[in-house]
Write a protein that holds these residues in place. Structure first.
Motif, PDB file in Angstrom:
ATOM      1  N   UNK A 111     -11.150  -4.992   6.471  1.00 37.58           N
ATOM      2  CA  UNK A 111     -11.525  -4.939   5.073  1.00 37.58           C
ATOM      3  C   UNK A 111     -12.741  -5.786   4.628  1.00 37.58           C
ATOM      4  N   UNK A 112     -12.401  -7.127   5.321  1.00 36.58           N
ATOM      5  CA  UNK A 112     -14.153  -8.105   5.028  1.00 36.58           C
ATOM      6  C   UNK A 112     -13.867  -8.501   4.055  1.00 36.58           C
ATOM      7  N   UNK A 136      -6.378  -5.967   6.011  1.00 35.37           N
ATOM      8  CA  UNK A 136      -6.922  -6.328   4.938  1.00 35.37           C
ATOM      9  C   UNK A 136      -8.141  -7.328   5.006  1.00 35.37           C
ATOM     10  N   UNK A 137      -7.645  -8.213   5.267  1.00 33.77           N
ATOM     11  CA  UNK A 137      -8.624  -9.979   5.246  1.00 33.77           C
ATOM     12  C   UNK A 137      -8.984  -9.819   4.181  1.00 33.77           C
ATOM     13  N   UNK A 138      -9.791 -10.089   2.943  1.00 36.64           N
ATOM     14  CA  UNK A 138     -10.414 -11.012   2.191  1.00 36.64           C
ATOM     15  C   UNK A 138     -10.505  -9.831   1.004  1.00 36.64           C
ATOM     16  N   UNK A 139     -10.429  -8.490   1.417  1.00 34.92           N
ATOM     17  CA  UNK A 139     -11.136  -7.824   0.552  1.00 34.92           C
ATOM     18  C   UNK A 139      -9.340  -6.751   0.629  1.00 34.92           C
ATOM     19  N   UNK A 184      -1.940  -7.097   6.620  1.00 37.54           N
ATOM     20  CA  UNK A 184      -2.547  -6.779   5.310  1.00 37.54           C
ATOM     21  C   UNK A 184      -3.199  -8.147   5.207  1.00 37.54           C
ATOM     22  N   UNK A 185      -4.116  -9.272   5.324  1.00 37.35           N
ATOM     23  CA  UNK A 185      -4.410  -9.792   5.379  1.00 37.35           C
ATOM     24  C   UNK A 185      -4.446 -11.181   4.434  1.00 37.35           C
ATOM     25  N   UNK A 186      -5.816 -11.596   3.308  1.00 35.04           N
ATOM     26  CA  UNK A 186      -5.175 -11.948   2.273  1.00 35.04           C
ATOM     27  C   UNK A 186      -5.193 -10.635   1.128  1.00 35.04           C
ATOM     28  N   UNK A 187      -6.058  -9.874   1.404  1.00 42.89           N
ATOM     29  CA  UNK A 187      -6.774  -8.546   0.010  1.00 42.89           C
ATOM     30  C   UNK A 187      -5.437  -7.729   0.510  1.00 42.89           C
TER      31      UNK A 187
END
Length: 205
Positions: A111-112, A136-139, A184-187
């Motif tokens: 996602x970056x 998911x990373x950031x977004x 999922x990461x943050x995003x």
């Protein structure tokens, strides 16, 4: 006498009720011939199924003809031999679809900062399953699949952003399974069917 046409339905049309194209029918004919050559069906049954395939009006009618057959070796092997598709959201985001694109057996989406959108609604996929490795990373990462396709989310870690699954469990015979892995990461990661606006563009509402 004026021809009478059914009134447009305000409700989304199920995938199995969508009208089949010449290419759809030809793909099923090829799969049936391969099955007969492999000894899966006899030639009398082949003739009967070919006749039904060539006169089929909908995706559902075609799906019934191949529900007890595996994907053709040629199409599935070709797709599985493709290099993994890697999408990186970076700063500006990245997407694949909703147009037609060649689906490999493995897709990796990062996602970056800009996010990634992966849309399968217009593809012709003969694979039994596609692994989508989503981070998911950031977004975040959004995956859009047609009605009737299945999804397995058991291999994904929700992370802080979570996993949102808005798909229905009614997978149709012969359709691909999207196997989600990653985190999922943050995003977060979202998997869903087309929205009302997307359905209008697809001509299914």
């Amino acid at each position: 006498m004026t021809a009478q046409f059914p009134e447009p339905s305000p409700r989304p049309v199920p995938t199995e009720a969508l009208r089949a194209s010449h290419n759809d029918r030809e793909a099923v004919v090829e799969q049936l011939r391969d099955a007969a050559a492999e000894g899966r069906i006899d030639f009398d049954e082949l003739d009967a199924r070919l006749e039904r395939a060539l006169t089929a009006k909908t995706h559902g009618e075609l799906a019934l003809l191949t529900a007890d057959l595996p994907p053709t070796h040629s199409s599935s092997a070709a797709a599985e031999s493709l290099s993994p598709l890697v999408l990186k959201g970076g700063i500006s985001g990245a997407s694949r679809g909703p147009g037609r694109w060649e689906v490999p057996g493995h897709v990796v989406a990062h996602g970056g900062v800009g996010g990634v959108s992966l849309d399968f609604t217009r593809v012709e996929c003969r694979l039994a399953e596609v692994v989508v490795e989503a981070y998911g990373e950031t977004s975040g990462v959004t995956v859009v699949i047609p009605d009737g396709w299945g999804v397995d989310t058991g291999g994904i870690d929700p992370g802080f952003g979570g996993l949102t699954d808005r798909t229905t469990p009614d997978r149709l015979p012969g359709t691909p399974l999207i196997r989600l892995t990653g985190s999922g990461g943050i995003g977060g990661v979202v998997v869903r069917h087309p929205s009302k606006r997307e359905r209008r563009k697809l001509g299914t509402s």
